[in-house]
Design a protein around this motif. Structure first.
Motif, mmCIF file in Angstrom:
data_model
loop_
_atom_site.group_PDB
_atom_site.id
_atom_site.type_symbol
_atom_site.label_atom_id
_atom_site.label_comp_id
_atom_site.label_asym_id
_atom_site.label_seq_id
_atom_site.Cartn_x
_atom_site.Cartn_y
_atom_site.Cartn_z
ATOM 1 N N LEU A 26 24.163 13.772 -52.994
ATOM 2 C CA LEU A 26 24.787 12.466 -53.213
ATOM 3 C C LEU A 26 24.160 11.734 -54.382
ATOM 4 N N VAL A 27 22.838 11.814 -54.526
ATOM 5 C CA VAL A 27 22.186 11.155 -55.661
ATOM 6 C C VAL A 27 22.686 11.756 -56.972
ATOM 7 N N GLY A 28 22.780 13.085 -57.021
ATOM 8 C CA GLY A 28 23.297 13.722 -58.223
ATOM 9 C C GLY A 28 24.708 13.277 -58.540
ATOM 10 N N LEU A 29 25.566 13.179 -57.511
ATOM 11 C CA LEU A 29 26.935 12.727 -57.728
ATOM 12 C C LEU A 29 26.977 11.272 -58.181
ATOM 13 N N VAL A 30 26.116 10.434 -57.613
ATOM 14 C CA VAL A 30 26.077 9.022 -58.008
ATOM 15 C C VAL A 30 25.683 8.891 -59.472
ATOM 16 N N TRP A 31 24.666 9.629 -59.893
ATOM 17 C CA TRP A 31 24.272 9.588 -61.305
ATOM 18 C C TRP A 31 25.422 10.004 -62.204
ATOM 19 N N LEU A 32 26.090 11.078 -61.847
ATOM 20 C CA LEU A 32 27.175 11.590 -62.674
ATOM 21 C C LEU A 32 28.336 10.603 -62.740
ATOM 22 N N VAL A 33 28.763 10.105 -61.579
ATOM 23 C CA VAL A 33 29.909 9.200 -61.529
ATOM 24 C C VAL A 33 29.582 7.864 -62.186
ATOM 25 N N SER A 34 28.372 7.338 -61.949
ATOM 26 C CA SER A 34 28.004 6.046 -62.538
ATOM 27 C C SER A 34 27.909 6.127 -64.051
ATOM 28 N N ALA A 35 27.416 7.242 -64.579
ATOM 29 C CA ALA A 35 27.330 7.407 -66.029
ATOM 30 C C ALA A 35 28.720 7.522 -66.643
ATOM 31 N N LEU A 36 29.579 8.319 -66.026
ATOM 32 C CA LEU A 36 30.935 8.446 -66.536
ATOM 33 C C LEU A 36 31.718 7.145 -66.370
ATOM 34 N N GLY A 37 31.394 6.381 -65.320
ATOM 35 C CA GLY A 37 32.103 5.130 -65.070
ATOM 36 C C GLY A 37 31.904 4.085 -66.152
ATOM 37 N N VAL A 38 30.826 4.189 -66.911
ATOM 38 C CA VAL A 38 30.601 3.262 -68.015
ATOM 39 C C VAL A 38 31.642 3.470 -69.105
ATOM 40 N N VAL B 35 16.837 4.687 -61.280
ATOM 41 C CA VAL B 35 16.490 4.253 -59.926
ATOM 42 C C VAL B 35 17.684 3.644 -59.212
ATOM 43 N N LEU B 36 18.703 3.213 -59.952
ATOM 44 C CA LEU B 36 19.874 2.617 -59.305
ATOM 45 C C LEU B 36 20.566 3.614 -58.381
ATOM 46 N N GLY B 37 20.518 4.901 -58.736
ATOM 47 C CA GLY B 37 21.096 5.916 -57.861
ATOM 48 C C GLY B 37 20.370 5.997 -56.535
ATOM 49 N N TRP B 38 19.037 5.930 -56.586
ATOM 50 C CA TRP B 38 18.251 5.980 -55.352
ATOM 51 C C TRP B 38 18.420 4.707 -54.532
ATOM 52 N N VAL B 39 18.545 3.572 -55.208
ATOM 53 C CA VAL B 39 18.763 2.313 -54.490
ATOM 54 C C VAL B 39 20.073 2.372 -53.717
ATOM 55 N N SER B 40 21.118 2.874 -54.380
ATOM 56 C CA SER B 40 22.417 3.004 -53.716
ATOM 57 C C SER B 40 22.321 3.947 -52.525
ATOM 58 N N LEU B 41 21.597 5.063 -52.685
ATOM 59 C CA LEU B 41 21.462 6.021 -51.584
ATOM 60 C C LEU B 41 20.693 5.419 -50.415
ATOM 61 N N LEU B 42 19.573 4.765 -50.685
ATOM 62 C CA LEU B 42 18.763 4.193 -49.599
ATOM 63 C C LEU B 42 19.524 3.115 -48.843
ATOM 64 N N THR B 43 20.336 2.333 -49.551
ATOM 65 C CA THR B 43 21.162 1.339 -48.873
ATOM 66 C C THR B 43 22.143 2.022 -47.929
ATOM 67 N N GLY B 44 22.781 3.090 -48.409
ATOM 68 C CA GLY B 44 23.696 3.829 -47.552
ATOM 69 C C GLY B 44 22.992 4.499 -46.390
ATOM 70 N N ILE B 45 21.791 5.032 -46.638
ATOM 71 C CA ILE B 45 21.030 5.687 -45.576
ATOM 72 C C ILE B 45 20.658 4.700 -44.477
ATOM 73 N N PHE B 46 20.354 3.464 -44.853
ATOM 74 C CA PHE B 46 20.018 2.455 -43.839
ATOM 75 C C PHE B 46 21.155 2.302 -42.839
ATOM 76 N N HIS B 47 22.378 2.162 -43.349
ATOM 77 C CA HIS B 47 23.515 1.973 -42.446
ATOM 78 C C HIS B 47 23.825 3.261 -41.683
ATOM 79 N N ALA B 48 23.700 4.399 -42.352
ATOM 80 C CA ALA B 48 23.938 5.665 -41.667
ATOM 81 C C ALA B 48 22.902 5.902 -40.580
ATOM 82 N N LEU B 49 21.654 5.519 -40.847
ATOM 83 C CA LEU B 49 20.595 5.719 -39.862
ATOM 84 C C LEU B 49 20.827 4.873 -38.611
ATOM 85 N N MET B 50 21.292 3.644 -38.810
ATOM 86 C CA MET B 50 21.587 2.794 -37.655
ATOM 87 C C MET B 50 22.678 3.431 -36.796
ATOM 88 N N ALA B 51 23.727 3.931 -37.442
ATOM 89 C CA ALA B 51 24.800 4.583 -36.691
ATOM 90 C C ALA B 51 24.322 5.877 -36.053
#
Length: 266
Positions: A161-173, A112-128
């Protein structure tokens, strides 16, 4: 396939709570609060418009005669799309390592951390994006029915983006140097994508390679529905959607396999 795509949404309430906590926490204690989500893209728009529209003018076929105003709006469209990628990918390498308690001390659905990161980004993108649509409707090309297609253009982008976040976050560990690499890659996506110039401005031999940039199709289709009053190129969107679902599924699979070793590393 549908079950895989909807995998994390069984934790929908948890995702919404964490996303709202992330958004509200970012502006807690600041004088302007969430207004920064509107002010920041406008400030960046002013800087880039001055640099690329006045100091070092960018050639944009078919737009020069419309004035610097339309150039600024097209620039903002590219910045909004790229800004979403920059927001989620810049945080991705430390997404898991910054939450060790979720890994070692509690049973927590880390996906769910991937979706949380995406929704946070979407909030700012939506405002813009709201600012962009209003400015274009009032001072630009006007409002059109094709603007309703914006969600259809951006949904595949969100899945990718969610797929990329999952991949990068897993490799980042396991690969801590990844955090130093993602920043430059995000900048490469901006300057080698159609943010400050259209695809046609690049040499003909390089134009096909521009399609490999994950922001190219969303930027071009967003501009198409906003400024040209044309419906998206459905064949292009369909192809991009297939790639997005593939990246989403692969990212989820890789995250699920690698998360078994997170506790040992953290």
């Amino acid at each position: 396939m549908l079950t895989t795509v909807a995998h994390s949404w069984r934790h929908g309430p948890l995702i919404r709570i964490l996303a709202w906590r992330d958004i509200s926490g970012r502006y807690r204690g600041s004088l302007l609060g969430s207004f920064w989500s509107l002010l920041t893209p406008l400030l960046m728009l002013a800087v880039f418009t001055f640099v690329f529209g006045v100091v070092a003018p960018t050639r944009w076929p078919g737009v020069e005669e419309q004035g610097i105003g339309m150039f600024a709006l097209r620039l903002l469209a590219g910045m909004v799309v790229h800004g979403l990628l920059a927001e989620v990918l810049s945080r991705a390498p430390a997404l898991v390592t910054s939450q060790p308690n979720y890994v070692t001390k509690v049973v927590f659905p880390l996906e769910v951390l991937g979706w949380v990161s995406l929704l946070t980004g979407i909030f700012h993108a939506l405002m813009a994006l709201v600012v962009l649509v209003v400015l274009d409707g009032v001072f630009g090309t006007g409002f059109s029915w094709t603007m309703l297609a914006l969600p259809l253009v951006l949904l595949p982008y969100a899945l990718l983006l969610v797929g990329l976040v999952w991949l990068v976050s897993a490799l980042g560990v396991f690969l801590r140097d990844l955090a130093q690499l993602v920043g430059p890659l995000v900048m490469v996506c901006m300057f080698l994508g159609p943010v400050f110039y259209p695809r046609e401005a690049m040499p003909a031999a390089a134009q096909p390679w521009l399609a490999l940039n994950p922001i190219t199709v969303p930027v071009e289709q967003v501009r198409r529905v906003l400024f040209d009053a044309q419906w998206p190129q459905w064949d292009v969107v369909a192809q991009y959607s297939l790639v997005s679902v593939a990246v989403y599924v692969f990212g989820l699979w890789a995250f699920s396999r690698l998360k078994k070793g997170f506790a040992d590393v953290l």
